[in-house]
Design an enzyme around this catalytic site. Structure first.
Site, PDB file in Angstrom:
ATOM      1  N   TRP A  43       0.841  -1.216   0.000  1.00  0.00           N
ATOM      2  CA  TRP A  43       0.000   0.000   0.000  1.00  0.00           C
ATOM      3  C   TRP A  43       0.865   1.251   0.000  1.00  0.00           C
ATOM      4  O   TRP A  43       0.527   2.230  -0.649  1.00  0.00           O
ATOM      5  CB  TRP A  43      -0.930   0.012   1.213  1.00  0.00           C
ATOM      6  CG  TRP A  43      -2.003  -1.031   1.200  1.00  0.00           C
ATOM      7  CD1 TRP A  43      -2.397  -1.806   0.139  1.00  0.00           C
ATOM      8  CD2 TRP A  43      -2.813  -1.430   2.314  1.00  0.00           C
ATOM      9  NE1 TRP A  43      -3.406  -2.664   0.520  1.00  0.00           N
ATOM     10  CE2 TRP A  43      -3.677  -2.449   1.856  1.00  0.00           C
ATOM     11  CE3 TRP A  43      -2.900  -1.036   3.649  1.00  0.00           C
ATOM     12  CZ2 TRP A  43      -4.616  -3.065   2.684  1.00  0.00           C
ATOM     13  CZ3 TRP A  43      -3.829  -1.654   4.484  1.00  0.00           C
ATOM     14  CH2 TRP A  43      -4.681  -2.653   3.996  1.00  0.00           C
TER      15      TRP A  43
ATOM     16  N   TYR B 176       0.694   0.972  -4.448  1.00  0.00           N
ATOM     17  CA  TYR B 176      -0.356   0.013  -4.809  1.00  0.00           C
ATOM     18  C   TYR B 176      -1.559   0.177  -3.866  1.00  0.00           C
ATOM     19  O   TYR B 176      -1.703  -0.590  -2.921  1.00  0.00           O
ATOM     20  CB  TYR B 176       0.162  -1.414  -4.696  1.00  0.00           C
ATOM     21  CG  TYR B 176       1.266  -1.793  -5.642  1.00  0.00           C
ATOM     22  CD1 TYR B 176       1.001  -2.480  -6.827  1.00  0.00           C
ATOM     23  CD2 TYR B 176       2.598  -1.496  -5.342  1.00  0.00           C
ATOM     24  CE1 TYR B 176       2.021  -2.843  -7.695  1.00  0.00           C
ATOM     25  CE2 TYR B 176       3.628  -1.847  -6.202  1.00  0.00           C
ATOM     26  CZ  TYR B 176       3.332  -2.524  -7.370  1.00  0.00           C
ATOM     27  OH  TYR B 176       4.348  -2.880  -8.224  1.00  0.00           O
TER      28      TYR B 176
ATOM     29  N   CYS C 156     -12.934  -8.308 -12.175  1.00  0.00           N
ATOM     30  CA  CYS C 156     -12.579  -9.700 -12.460  1.00  0.00           C
ATOM     31  C   CYS C 156     -13.796 -10.528 -12.830  1.00  0.00           C
ATOM     32  O   CYS C 156     -13.679 -11.547 -13.501  1.00  0.00           O
ATOM     33  CB  CYS C 156     -11.865 -10.320 -11.268  1.00  0.00           C
ATOM     34  SG  CYS C 156     -12.891 -10.510  -9.799  1.00  0.00           S
TER      35      CYS C 156
END
Ligand code: SF4
Length: 256
Positions: free
Chosen positions: A198, A202, A233
């Site tokens: 993080w 990211y 996804c």
């Protein structure tokens, strides 16, 4: 005039309206009251998922935590999953695809994620999650409306079809109204460890081949499937393999 017949979709819409303005902890309480032990939590141990897991554990709930072990996670994610499991005494259920990465590569070619990420996600995420969810009445997610345009209409409760025979599951999104800032504030005050990535660009961490670092302040999901046009996804949709609207080749066709 006869009343409109009840359906899971209608029930979910009614619950969503009734729970829209509730405090998050009250949503958790009502979901537990309604769905009882046949509830699970889906989590990739992202920021929202960690907030949700902390809220659940501090309220005394111990639902199975469904984690998609795709075979492509960063090692840091697997270590963080294990750290959080210890920290919060979580009951993590690792969901594996039907094939290993090597077996999938032998059948469909290496690096399917680069050629057909929708099919790769279908095989490594959607199928295992749908199979697992058939064992539950409802599941919690950490979806938030301000995560992306695709999630802007996320309801608090929705009905998710799992197959063409009408089987499905209620999906409860207790953080739907939370902002990115509220999540960061909650995490900062929780005392929980942070995912090591993080702080390295990211803000949203998925499978390693499909996640890139982003600039400070960038949209939080900008690094996911960057440059492909893909934003989800598929585990949050109501399409199932073979449904025409999914537009996916079958694995056999993809192997040609
Ligand atoms: S995120 Fe990428 S590697 Fe992971 S399942 Fe989807 S396409 Fe495959």
């Amino acid at each position: 005039m006869s009343a409109e017949p009840s359906s899971p979709t209608r029930t979910a819409a009614e619950l969503s309206r009734a729970w829209e303005e509730l405090d998050t902890r009250e949503i958790l309480r009502r979901a537990h009251s309604r769905f009882g032990p046949r509830l699970a939590v889906g989590s990739a141990f992202g920021k929202d998922g960690v907030v949700l897991l902390h809220l659940l554990r501090t309220q005394g709930y111990d639902f199975p935590v469904l984690f998609l072990d795709t075979g492509y996670h960063f090692p840091e994610t697997l270590a963080y999953r294990d750290e959080l499991a210890r920290e919060l005494s979580l009951s993590v259920v690792n969901l594996s695809p039907s094939e290993s990465v090597d077996a999938q590569g032998a059948r469909l070619g290496a690096e399917l994620f680069a050629r057909n990420p929708d099919l790769c996600c279908e095989l490594r995420k959607v199928e295992p999650m749908r199979a697992a969810l058939r064992g539950y009445s409802a599941w919690f997610t950490g979806l938030r409306r301000d995560q992306s345009p695709a999630r802007a209409a996320t309801p608090v409760v929705e009905w998710q079809e799992l197959s063409s025979d009408g089987a499905g599951v209620f999906k409860v999104n207790p953080l739907a109204r939370w902002s990115r800032g509220a999540v960061e504030e909650y995490l900062a005050g929780s005392g929980l460890p942070a995912h090591p990535l993080w702080g390295r660009g990211y803000p949203s961490v998925g499978c390693a081949p499909c996640t890139r670092a982003v600039a400070p302040g960038a949209p939080e999901r900008e690094g996911r499937w960057a440059g492909t046009g893909k934003t989800e996804c598929g585990i949050h949709g109501s399409a199932w393999p073979g449904r025409p609207s999914l537009g996916l080749p079958t694995p056999a066709l993809a192997a040609d």
